[in-house]
Design a protein around this motif. Structure first.
Motif, PDB file in Angstrom:
ATOM      1  N   LEU A  64      51.249  13.434   3.608  1.00  0.00           N
ATOM      2  CA  LEU A  64      51.141  12.291   2.710  1.00  0.00           C
ATOM      3  C   LEU A  64      49.715  12.123   2.197  1.00  0.00           C
ATOM      4  O   LEU A  64      49.498  11.870   1.004  1.00  0.00           O
ATOM      5  N   TYR A  68      48.830  12.476  -1.939  1.00  0.00           N
ATOM      6  CA  TYR A  68      48.534  11.245  -2.661  1.00  0.00           C
ATOM      7  C   TYR A  68      47.430  11.403  -3.719  1.00  0.00           C
ATOM      8  O   TYR A  68      47.629  10.987  -4.875  1.00  0.00           O
ATOM      9  N   ILE A 198      60.527  10.521   1.884  1.00  0.00           N
ATOM     10  CA  ILE A 198      59.288  10.359   2.654  1.00  0.00           C
ATOM     11  C   ILE A 198      58.171  11.223   2.092  1.00  0.00           C
ATOM     12  O   ILE A 198      57.082  10.739   1.775  1.00  0.00           O
ATOM     13  N   ILE A 202      57.002   8.522  -1.209  1.00  0.00           N
ATOM     14  CA  ILE A 202      55.885   7.660  -0.806  1.00  0.00           C
ATOM     15  C   ILE A 202      54.598   8.013  -1.555  1.00  0.00           C
ATOM     16  O   ILE A 202      53.980   7.140  -2.177  1.00  0.00           O
TER      17      ILE A 202
END
Length: 371
Positions: A64, A68, A198, A202
């Motif tokens: 993640l 991002y 996920i 996200i």
């Protein structure tokens, strides 16, 4: 001397120490991960205890963090130009959902006819199309960032809809038709959807909101010149952290079975080379410019190893041969696709009529300097 070459020196001088030697840090991260997995008893088991959709929670967090910043760089107001480009979308769907799984199926049977566990693991890797780390490779190679976001999102939708059906077809139905040994794959649509939500949903939502709110509050100039440089390095930190943990997860298995790793690696090497080179050539043949041809190539060659590992662990167990094949996937994919970043940057000369390939020389020089 080309504009890209003259720009490369000054840009390289402005890069951070981490950026300038990225390939070295990736190789070191792989080595550290393998060493930790081998030398620290129970580390792999500890990493696997707390999971998200079958993937270690620390690894999930690393993924993640890695994704991002790149998704925060995407110009979401440009996505409509990508969705209208059928020369990009149609080849991408064909490469990812027809040719890719079929090629991996054939290579798995050619190279591993006597090793059913590893063969099944490779086929699962071939079915799990890219949604994560490919964004990093595309960015380094000066690919089209907006096109990558669209293709990754498209792969995610098809992954939810098609993964289980393709797993049933390639592991149970097609082997039966060909008189080969069949294997079952019991994975629900919800498990695939949860993984996609996920690992893509996200960071995609976070990146979109960051740009939307940042530009609204301070303007695009501030967002591009101030905020992006601050959050950008976290993509590389997340990448290195993820690589260390991935290789630590099965470091003992990898180092204790070197010949098995070599046998798994050979079809993967052929797969990445064939998919990337064929996709790049197809992109040029249908008239794509360098950035979009590069994006087509990397999104076709890359695989969603986190999903493949999660499915293998959930279905066959963390210590299974299928799980080992899934872990060997990034072991081979990371250095090979880093090498293909070099090849892609060198291939820009074959796209002389592409405005983007010559009009943004500083950005391309930065990508070249990073690798």
């Amino acid at each position: 001397m080309s504009r890209e070459a003259t720009a490369a020196g000054p840009v390289a001088a402005r890069l951070s120490f981490l950026d300038r030697f990225l390939a070295v840090w990736i190789l070191l991260a792989m080595g550290v991960g393998l060493g930790l997995g081998r030398l620290v008893p129970g580390l792999g088991d500890a990493l696997a205890k707390v999971t998200v959709t079958g993937v270690s929670l620390p690894i999930a967090l690393g993924l993640l963090v890695m994704m991002y910043p790149v998704l925060a760089k995407v110009r979401y107001d440009r996505l409509d130009t990508v969705t209208r480009d059928r020369r990009l979308l149609v080849p991408s769907l064909v490469l990812n959902w027809i040719l890719g799984p079929a090629i991996m199926f054939a290579l798995a049977w050619v190279f591993l006819p006597d090793l059913p566990e590893y063969r099944t693991g490779l086929i699962i890797v071939g079915l799990a199309r890219c949604i994560a780390m490919v964004i990093i490779w595309n960015d380094l190679a000066c690919g089209d960032r907006e096109a990558a976001a669209v293709l990754v999102a498209l792969n995610s939708v098809f992954q939810v809809l098609a993964f289980s059906a393709l797993g049933w077809f390639y592991l149970s139905v097609l082997p039966g038709w060909l008189g080969l040994q069949s294997t079952g794959l019991n994975v629900s649509v919800w498990e695939i959807a949860r993984s996609v939500l996920i690992f893509l949903g996200i960071p995609l939502a976070a990146g979109f909101l960051t740009r939307r709110l940042g530009e609204k509050a301070k303007g695009r100039a501030w967002y591009e010149s101030k905020l992006i440089p601050r959050i950008g390095p976290f993509a590389l930190y997340g990448l290195l952290f993820t690589i260390v943990l991935l290789f630590a997860l099965q470091g003992d298995a990898i180092t204790s079975k070197p010949l098995d790793v070599v046998r798994i690696a050979l079809p993967l090497l052929v797969y990445f080379a064939v998919m990337w080179a064929g996709s790049m050539a197809l992109g040029k043949a249908v008239g794509l410019d360098y950035p979009r041809a590069t994006t087509l190539a990397f999104t076709a060659a890359g695989n969603n190893f986190e999903l493949a590992i999660a499915v293998a662990i959930a279905t066959f167990g963390a210590s299974s041969g299928q799980a080992l094949a899934g872990v060997v996937g990034p072991l081979i994919e990371v250095p090979v696709l880093i090498g293909l970043v070099y090849v892609a940057l060198a291939a820009r000369r074959f796209f002389p009529n592409s405005p983007e390939s010559v009009g943004d020389s500083a950005a391309c020089a930065e990508g070249a300097a990073r690798v």
